[in-house]
Scaffold this motif. Structure first.
Motif, short mmCIF file in Angstrom:
data_model
loop_
_atom_site.label_atom_id
_atom_site.label_comp_id
_atom_site.label_asym_id
_atom_site.label_seq_id
_atom_site.Cartn_x
_atom_site.Cartn_y
_atom_site.Cartn_z
N GLY A 136 -66.93 -51.89 -96.42
CA GLY A 136 -67.59 -50.69 -96.95
C GLY A 136 -67.28 -49.45 -96.13
O GLY A 136 -67.32 -48.33 -96.65
N LYS A 137 -66.96 -49.67 -94.85
CA LYS A 137 -66.64 -48.55 -93.96
C LYS A 137 -65.15 -48.45 -93.65
O LYS A 137 -64.74 -47.62 -92.83
CB LYS A 137 -67.42 -48.70 -92.66
N ASN A 138 -64.35 -49.32 -94.29
CA ASN A 138 -62.90 -49.30 -94.07
C ASN A 138 -62.55 -49.41 -92.58
O ASN A 138 -61.64 -48.73 -92.08
CB ASN A 138 -62.27 -48.02 -94.63
N THR A 139 -63.26 -50.27 -91.89
CA THR A 139 -63.10 -50.37 -90.44
C THR A 139 -63.07 -51.82 -90.00
O THR A 139 -63.82 -52.66 -90.51
CB THR A 139 -64.25 -49.63 -89.73
N VAL A 140 -62.20 -52.08 -89.04
CA VAL A 140 -62.17 -53.39 -88.37
C VAL A 140 -62.52 -53.16 -86.91
O VAL A 140 -62.18 -52.13 -86.32
CB VAL A 140 -60.80 -54.07 -88.54
N TYR A 141 -63.23 -54.13 -86.34
CA TYR A 141 -63.73 -54.01 -84.97
C TYR A 141 -63.19 -55.13 -84.10
O TYR A 141 -62.89 -56.23 -84.59
CB TYR A 141 -65.25 -54.07 -84.97
N LEU A 142 -63.11 -54.85 -82.82
CA LEU A 142 -62.79 -55.88 -81.84
C LEU A 142 -63.78 -55.75 -80.69
O LEU A 142 -63.73 -54.80 -79.91
CB LEU A 142 -61.36 -55.73 -81.31
N GLU A 143 -64.71 -56.71 -80.64
CA GLU A 143 -65.69 -56.76 -79.57
C GLU A 143 -65.09 -57.57 -78.43
O GLU A 143 -64.70 -58.73 -78.62
CB GLU A 143 -66.98 -57.42 -80.06
N MET A 144 -65.03 -56.98 -77.24
CA MET A 144 -64.38 -57.63 -76.10
C MET A 144 -65.41 -57.76 -74.97
O MET A 144 -65.91 -56.74 -74.47
CB MET A 144 -63.17 -56.83 -75.64
N LEU A 145 -65.70 -58.98 -74.60
CA LEU A 145 -66.66 -59.27 -73.53
C LEU A 145 -65.94 -59.94 -72.37
O LEU A 145 -64.84 -60.47 -72.52
CB LEU A 145 -67.76 -60.19 -74.06
N SER A 146 -66.61 -59.96 -71.23
CA SER A 146 -66.09 -60.63 -70.03
C SER A 146 -64.64 -60.26 -69.79
O SER A 146 -63.79 -61.13 -69.58
CB SER A 146 -66.24 -62.16 -70.19
N LEU A 147 -64.37 -59.00 -69.80
CA LEU A 147 -63.00 -58.53 -69.68
C LEU A 147 -62.40 -58.85 -68.33
O LEU A 147 -63.09 -58.87 -67.29
CB LEU A 147 -62.93 -57.03 -69.96
N LYS A 148 -61.09 -59.12 -68.35
CA LYS A 148 -60.35 -59.50 -67.16
C LYS A 148 -59.21 -58.50 -66.94
O LYS A 148 -58.73 -57.88 -67.90
CB LYS A 148 -59.77 -60.90 -67.34
N PRO A 149 -58.74 -58.39 -65.71
CA PRO A 149 -57.60 -57.48 -65.48
C PRO A 149 -56.39 -57.79 -66.37
O PRO A 149 -55.68 -56.87 -66.78
CB PRO A 149 -57.29 -57.72 -64.00
N GLU A 150 -56.20 -59.06 -66.69
CA GLU A 150 -55.05 -59.42 -67.53
C GLU A 150 -55.23 -58.99 -68.98
O GLU A 150 -54.30 -59.13 -69.79
CB GLU A 150 -54.77 -60.93 -67.45
N ASP A 151 -56.39 -58.49 -69.34
CA ASP A 151 -56.57 -57.92 -70.67
C ASP A 151 -56.06 -56.48 -70.75
O ASP A 151 -56.05 -55.90 -71.85
CB ASP A 151 -58.06 -57.93 -71.06
N THR A 152 -55.66 -55.92 -69.63
CA THR A 152 -55.15 -54.56 -69.61
C THR A 152 -53.90 -54.43 -70.47
O THR A 152 -52.94 -55.18 -70.30
CB THR A 152 -54.84 -54.12 -68.17
N ALA A 153 -53.93 -53.50 -71.40
CA ALA A 153 -52.83 -53.32 -72.34
C ALA A 153 -53.15 -52.16 -73.27
O ALA A 153 -54.28 -51.67 -73.29
CB ALA A 153 -52.59 -54.58 -73.16
N VAL A 154 -52.16 -51.78 -74.04
CA VAL A 154 -52.41 -50.91 -75.20
C VAL A 154 -52.73 -51.83 -76.37
O VAL A 154 -51.98 -52.76 -76.65
CB VAL A 154 -51.21 -50.02 -75.51
#
Length: 124
Positions: free
Chosen positions: A75-93
């Motif tokens: 309905g909002k034309n939107t997709v989400y990505l919820e990211m928890l417990s982030l780690k340094p290796e998640d660093t990226a574009v």
């Protein structure tokens, strides 16, 4: 022509959380499967997660299972990505991608439309 705009990136410490959003325009959003990819410096772009057009099928790369959650609001034309417990290796574009279709799609070549990306930086 579908346009995708990501938002929500930033810099957080390890263990923190972020929520990315990808707003789509120019097409009937409910007809598009969506994917989130990421690319770290010197590395190939890889699939993080994908969701089908109906929102009832998802897939995750092993390294984010249990920490990341993809969802969509047609309905909002939107997709989400919820990211928890982030780690340094998640660093990226992080990039949002779209293609017409009802399935979950796994590779970058499967997708026809891309956003410009949003930087996520996780410090230790």
């Amino acid at each position: 022509q579908v346009q995708l705009v990501e938002s929500g990136g930033g810099s957080v410490q390890a263990g923190g959380s972020l929520r990315l959003s990808c707003a789509a325009s120019g097409g009937i959003f409910s007809m598009y499967a969506m994917g989130w990819f990421r690319q770290a410096p010197g590395k190939e772009r890889q699939l993080v997660t994908a969701i089908n057009s109906g929102g009832d099928r998802t897939t995750y790369t092993d390294s984010v299972k249990g920490r990341f959650t993809v969802s969509r609001d047609n309905g909002k034309n939107t997709v989400y990505l919820e990211m928890l417990s982030l780690k340094p290796e998640d660093t990226a574009v992080y990039y949002c991608a779209a293609r017409r279709g009802v399935f979950v799609y796994f590779t970058a070549s499967d997708y026809h439309y891309w956003g410009r990306g949003t930087q996520v930086t996780i410090s230790s």
